[in-house]
Motif scaffolding. Structure first.
Motif, PDB file in Angstrom:
ATOM      1  N   ARG A 104     -10.426   8.919   3.559  1.00 21.56           N
ATOM      2  CA  ARG A 104      -9.430   9.162   2.513  1.00 21.56           C
ATOM      3  C   ARG A 104      -9.869  10.360   1.671  1.00 21.56           C
ATOM      4  O   ARG A 104     -10.886  10.314   0.992  1.00 21.56           O
ATOM      5  N   VAL A 111     -11.171  -1.577   6.400  1.00 24.33           N
ATOM      6  CA  VAL A 111     -11.608  -0.774   5.261  1.00 24.33           C
ATOM      7  C   VAL A 111     -13.042  -1.195   4.940  1.00 24.33           C
ATOM      8  O   VAL A 111     -13.294  -2.344   4.572  1.00 24.33           O
ATOM      9  N   TYR A 112     -13.962  -0.269   5.093  1.00 24.76           N
ATOM     10  CA  TYR A 112     -15.383  -0.587   4.946  1.00 24.76           C
ATOM     11  C   TYR A 112     -15.773  -0.501   3.479  1.00 24.76           C
ATOM     12  O   TYR A 112     -15.796   0.568   2.880  1.00 24.76           O
ATOM     13  N   THR A 142     -15.820  -6.174   4.612  1.00 25.58           N
ATOM     14  CA  THR A 142     -14.829  -5.339   5.288  1.00 25.58           C
ATOM     15  C   THR A 142     -13.453  -5.941   5.052  1.00 25.58           C
ATOM     16  O   THR A 142     -13.249  -7.139   5.298  1.00 25.58           O
ATOM     17  N   ARG A 163      -6.295  -2.300  10.494  1.00 25.14           N
ATOM     18  CA  ARG A 163      -7.137  -1.427   9.685  1.00 25.14           C
ATOM     19  C   ARG A 163      -8.369  -2.194   9.216  1.00 25.14           C
ATOM     20  O   ARG A 163      -8.283  -3.341   8.792  1.00 25.14           O
ATOM     21  N   VAL A 186     -11.844   4.158   6.865  1.00 21.27           N
ATOM     22  CA  VAL A 186     -10.929   3.155   7.404  1.00 21.27           C
ATOM     23  C   VAL A 186     -10.940   3.268   8.923  1.00 21.27           C
ATOM     24  O   VAL A 186     -10.677   4.342   9.474  1.00 21.27           O
ATOM     25  N   ARG A 190     -14.592   6.503   1.320  1.00 17.90           N
ATOM     26  CA  ARG A 190     -13.732   5.413   1.743  1.00 17.90           C
ATOM     27  C   ARG A 190     -13.328   5.653   3.187  1.00 17.90           C
ATOM     28  O   ARG A 190     -12.514   6.549   3.478  1.00 17.90           O
ATOM     29  N   ARG A 203      -3.616  -8.988   4.370  1.00 14.65           N
ATOM     30  CA  ARG A 203      -5.003  -8.557   4.406  1.00 14.65           C
ATOM     31  C   ARG A 203      -5.941  -9.721   4.114  1.00 14.65           C
ATOM     32  O   ARG A 203      -5.582 -10.691   3.428  1.00 14.65           O
ATOM     33  N   GLU A 223       0.838  -1.194   0.000  1.00 14.11           N
ATOM     34  CA  GLU A 223       0.000   0.000   0.000  1.00 14.11           C
ATOM     35  C   GLU A 223       0.878   1.249   0.000  1.00 14.11           C
ATOM     36  O   GLU A 223       1.942   1.278   0.625  1.00 14.11           O
TER      37      GLU A 223
END
Length: 279
Positions: free
Chosen positions: A197, A253-254, A268, A251, A179, A177, A218, A125
């Protein structure tokens, strides 16, 4: 001495049987100031109660059978704050019941699917510019409330009216976005951070920040948010088996809009930085 006792007083044993309580309970309630005896023999220390104290004694027994804590019973019996005290106890019991239901749902998932596992991938990332807001959760059970408060604060500034002149239908997480950042170690109190973001300015109640880049493990969680801990467990187990210590928070991330997606289909992405510095 018994000859000094007035006719309307009852010995503690008789009063206990009348009120369906034990002598030990009566002594404890007296020590707490909830139900002091009407008279104590100065020579023997023996306790006596009036018959008209029976209603209060029975009320204490009733409230204890309803799981009202002794610390709140005094408020209820006082009459001045009885409604507020009972409403608070009701809300606490409802919250505990909801927590138990979530726990049962998670156990049902374990029964049907076994111990959690997840498909883990490595991904690199880049650093990301974000605005963040923070809340403190008093316990793991309070994380949902803290996260919701952070999300609401960010979404308040994240949406404009919809195109075409229609009235805004409210926040839609699918349009932004978000997080969530959560510590690996759940030492109480628990700091909860949610990032948005964006390259825009930081709205009120938030601050500009940068999410570090690097190499991440992840996995994707499909299901309700209150079962994310199962996928987090699988992800952290994968890292531990390969000797990777998490570097920084977990983290979340939805990927789905909870207003439009059934809980069992919420997606998620969970990410753990493996400690390698961003290029």
């Amino acid at each position: 001495m018994l000859e000094d006792v007035k006719d309307d007083l009852l010995p503690i044993g008789q009063f206990a049987r009348l009120c369906r309580l034990s002598v030990k309970q009566l002594r404890h309630y007296a020590d707490l100031g909830l139900l002091p005896p009407a008279w104590v023999d100065p020579a023997s220390g023996y306790r006596y109660y009036r018959a008209d104290q029976a209603r209060q004694a029975l009320s204490i027994g009733l409230l204890r059978s309803l799981d009202v804590p002794l610390s709140a019973i005094g408020e209820v019996l006082s009459g001045t704050t009885a409604v507020q005290a009972l409403e608070r106890i009701r809300d606490e019991l409802e919250a505990e019941l909801a927590r138990r239901r979530r726990t049962l749902a998670t156990l049902e998932r374990l029964l049907s699917q076994g111990l959690p596992s997840a498909r883990v991938r490595l991904a690199r990332e880049r650093p990301q510019r974000v605005v963040t807001t923070r809340e403190t959760a008093a316990s793991p059970q309070d994380i949902g409330r803290a996260t919701t408060a952070c999300v609401a604060r960010l979404l308040e500034h994240a949406h404009a009216p919809r195109a075409g002149g229609g009235q805004d239908e409210g926040p839609r997480t699918a349009d932004v976005r978000l997080v969530g950042l959560f510590p690996v170690e759940m030492d109480e109190p628990i700091p909860v951070t949610v990032a948005l973001r964006t390259d825009g300015p930081a709205p009120r109640g938030t601050r500009q920040d940068v999410l570090p880049g690097g190499l991440f493990a992840r996995a994707t969680h499909i299901g309700p948010y209150d079962q994310i801990n199962l996928t987090a467990h699988a992800l952290l187990a994968w890292c531990a088996e390969r000797g990777h210590a998490p570097h920084g928070p977990i983290r979340e991330v939805y990927l789905s809009d909870p207003a439009r997606t059934p809980p069992e289909r919420l997606a998620t992405r969970l990410m753990v930085r493996l400690g390698e510095a961003a290029p």
